[in-house]
Scaffold this active site. Structure first.
Site, short mmCIF file in Angstrom:
data_model
loop_
_atom_site.label_atom_id
_atom_site.label_comp_id
_atom_site.label_asym_id
_atom_site.label_seq_id
_atom_site.Cartn_x
_atom_site.Cartn_y
_atom_site.Cartn_z
N ALA A 129 0.87 -1.31 0.14
CA ALA A 129 0.13 0.15 0.02
C ALA A 129 0.81 1.05 0.10
O ALA A 129 1.96 1.31 0.71
CB ALA A 129 -0.91 -0.04 1.32
N GLY A 165 12.87 -2.70 -3.58
CA GLY A 165 14.17 -2.37 -4.49
C GLY A 165 15.42 -2.56 -3.86
O GLY A 165 15.62 -2.30 -2.85
N HIS A 190 -12.66 38.42 12.79
CA HIS A 190 -13.01 38.41 14.39
C HIS A 190 -14.51 37.87 14.36
O HIS A 190 -15.42 38.11 13.57
CB HIS A 190 -13.07 39.95 14.64
CG HIS A 190 -13.89 39.86 15.98
ND1 HIS A 190 -13.22 39.52 17.24
CD2 HIS A 190 -15.08 40.32 16.31
CE1 HIS A 190 -13.73 39.71 18.35
NE2 HIS A 190 -15.01 40.29 17.96
#
Length: 510
Positions: A79, A157, A488
């Protein structure tokens, strides 16, 4: 600054134009992600192979694809998203959110006039929500790779040469990838601890803490860093008695001292207990308990402490084993990190590295910026990351966020500095929500007013910090922020008020 406007060199434009005119249609190939790719005649060489699909690796891959580079991303986890998305940042934030809602329902709702009886925790449902968030995001990344024509190679890898990566494919067999550039983005792993074994049952790492079968009655957290405090907060809110054991004299040592003291007091009020200046020398399972042996860090008599679960959270280390680095000549530093230059290149010019496996803060967002800068450099552009403006955030409640240097660091460096502070107790939005614990603090150069650092403890501090990050990236002063209109009522007005205090010596509402 990162120069996204700089154009690709004329030489590269000519190469791409020539390839587009001369490459026959039969040489349009498809990668495993289903995206069409165009290879130069007689060659299947990629522009870049990225090893690792975490935040640094997958972001680098996407950016490389967007820049027109033929890219493959190698990831063996099954994943995308790396530690952060699968077993780190994302699932922990899901549990922090769920546990905070439960804690509010039990302890705060009645104060707001909301009466809820018999509030209970459905631990399985919390886990399900967490897992759904993770799955949705990982699948989303796979879609982004496909969209940007990045080949997703599922496997582990290993670098076998300056331009080759051998992949042990997850479904069996192997595949050799050849590329002009190799980018190492393998991240980090949990640092093991002498004297105990992490079995992910009684002695757990942050990964195991996310998937406990039940909520423990007692927990010891070894290590008072961000990860330990976040996970300790999750279980404390759900009813676990949590004790944090820290070797140093204080927790979160990178935090501004004044902010840290307020932060610890807040966590103590929530029920967390702290044993600082204490080291753990041994841990073992005795019956159904995890038992640790403690002694003062500076020496003294030993004692034992038991808990249902012990979370070992003493840090992380670069994950660089089994990559073939030594064989290919990539040099590591004294801390086991890959040595890189200012352009993320290693001692082998065609191999670059980013993220947790190099110097700098071990943060997902830092790895992402590294990845973008590294592939921009590969594409002939100007890539750069300013580590002085990388924010760090602790996602407890209240949150703590910071960027730049602390007051202690300013003092130690000999800089003449000034400080401006504003209490969240004087912020109207925080008071209206009755969630006003915290402070905003600026550290600025006394002579130039340039912002050197900002430290925020408040609800949503992780969101508030980013206007300061932008300001610091542009070299702004506290007066620049003080004269910027803020809506505000908002929590962000506290940032403006603290900037006023730094720039002019006084805030308006204090």
């Amino acid at each position: 600054p990162r120069d996204s406007r700089s154009s690709i060199s004329m030489a590269m434009l000519l190469v791409h134009a020539y390839a587009a005119r001369t490459t026959p249609a039969t040489q349009l190939l498809r990668g495993t992600a289903g995206a069409a790719r165009l290879y130069a005649a007689g060659s299947e060489e990629l522009d870049v192979v990225v090893i690792g699909g975490g935040p640094g690796g997958y972001v680098a891959s996407i950016k490389a694809g967007q820049l027109g580079l033929k890219t493959a991303c190698v990831e063996g986890r099954g994943a995308m998203g790396g530690t952060c998305l699968n077993v780190g940042c994302i699932p922990s934030k899901a549990l922090l959110n769920s546990s905070h809602k439960y804690h509010d329902a039990v302890h705060s709702f009645a104060h707001y006039g909301v009466i809820v009886e018999n509030v209970k925790v459905d631990w399985a449902a919390m886990q399900k929500q967490k897992d759904a968030a993770v799955t949705g995001l990982t699948k989303g990344i796979e879609g982004l790779l496909k969209k940007n024509k990045v080949e997703y190679v599922k496997g582990w890898g290993k670098i076998t040469g300056p331009n080759t990566v051998e992949v042990a494919l997850s479904d069996g067999g192997s595949k050799t990838l050849t590329a002009k550039n190799i980018l190492i983005a393998t991240g980090s792993e949990v640092t093991p601890m002498n004297g105990l074994v992490i079995d992910e049952q009684k002695f757990v790492s942050s990964t195991g803490a996310l998937v406990l079968k039940s909520i423990p009655k007692t927990m010891v957290v070894i290590g008072g860093g961000y990860i330990g405090l976040e996970m300790g907060s999750v279980y404390s809110r759900l009813g676990t008695k949590v004790t944090v054991v820290e070797f140093l004299d204080h927790v979160v040592p990178t935090m501004d001292g004044e902010i840290r003291r307020s932060f610890v007091r807040s966590l103590e009020k929530q029920g967390l207990k702290f044993r600082t200046g204490t080291k753990v020398t041994k841990g073992e399972v005795v019956g159904d308990k995890a038992v640790i042996t403690l002694e003062p860090s500076k020496g003294g008599p030993a004692e034992q402490m038991e808990a249902d679960v012990v979370l070992v959270s003493i840090g992380r280390r670069p994950l660089v084993k089994n990559l073939g680095l030594e064989e290919v000549g990539v040099v590591l530093d004294e801390r086991g990190r890959i040595k890189v230059d200012d352009h993320f290149k290693t001692s082998v010019p065609s191999i670059s590295a980013i993220g947790d496996c190099i110097h700098g803060p071990m943060l997902a967002h830092k790895a992402e910026e590294d990845g973008v800068a590294a592939v921009e450099t590969m594409a002939g552009k100007k890539g750069h990351v300013n580590y002085a403006t990388v924010p760090s955030i602790c996602y407890t409640h209240p949150e703590v966020a910071q960027v730049g240097i602390t007051e202690e660091e300013a003092k130690k460096s000999g800089i003449k500095y000034k400080v401006g502070k504003f209490s969240m107790m004087a912020n109207s939005r925080a008071r209206a929500q009755d969630d006003a614990e915290g402070v905003v603090k600026f550290v600025a150069d006394a002579a130039t007013d340039k912002i050197l650092g900002c430290h925020i403890m408040s609800p949503s501090a992780g969101e508030l910090i980013h206007e300061v990050v932008v300001a610091m990236e542009y070299g702004a002063s506290t007066e620049d922020l003080a004269r910027t209109c803020h809506g505000h009522p908002t929590l962000s007005e506290a940032v403006k008020e603290a900037a006023l205090a730094a720039a002019f010596g006084k805030a308006i509402h204090m």
